[in-house]
Design a protein around this motif. Structure first.
Motif: not given
Length: 163
Positions: A80-101
């Motif tokens: 279920g968690l792994i599935d969110t990497f597809t269904t909520h992909r943009t949210l996970w990517v935004a988190q990675l971008e926030a880490v860089v910031q």
């Protein structure tokens, strides 16, 4: 809905649509239907607003996952968690971008650090959080070859059995 709530909703939508790096003050104000000056008044800065919006979005995703988790097997919970990497992909990517910031913003760093501490508590420790982060990166970069929930649990079990 007041301006503050509208800005949070607009910023969450912008994070999903544009990501952290490409979201502008104008994008957020347009999505919220308010003047861009309201961002400074209510949040102080674009970064503070985006951080709050990201925290809210992750909280919503966590609540969604927690709602279904009690009846899941470990394999189903991880899937279920792994599935969110597809269904909520943009949210996970935004988190990675926030880490860089966060490298250049103590405020963003503090918000993310607090969220990380909460994540450790919610997942049951540092190892599950590290596993989550690794799975997220694998799934975002190479989704066709990322491990499934069954594979994750099988590999974890193999680590704990003695030969």
């Amino acid at each position: 809905m007041g301006n503050r709530e509208a800005l949070l909703a607009g910023a969450k939508q912008c994070l999903i649509d544009c990501g952290w790096a490409r979201t502008t003050v104008r994008d957020i104000a347009t999505a919220a239907g308010v003047n861009h000056a309201a961002i400074g008044y209510h949040f102080g800065s674009r970064e503070a607003l985006l951080t709050q919006a990201l925290v809210h979005a992750v909280d919503e995703l966590s609540a969604e996952l927690a709602h279904r988790a009690p009846t899941d097997t470990p394999e189903q919970a991880w899937q279920g968690l792994i599935d969110t990497f597809t269904t909520h992909r943009t949210l996970w990517v935004a988190q990675l971008e926030a880490v860089v910031q966060a490298e250049r913003s103590p405020d963003i760093r503090e918000h993310l650090a607090r969220a990380q501490r909460e994540g450790r508590a919610g997942l049951g420790g540092s190892v599950p959080l590290a596993l989550l982060t690794g799975l997220m990166l694998q799934s975002l970069v190479d989704p066709q070859h990322a491990p499934t929930g069954n594979e994750v649990i099988a590999e974890l079990r193999s680590l704990t059995t003695t030969p």
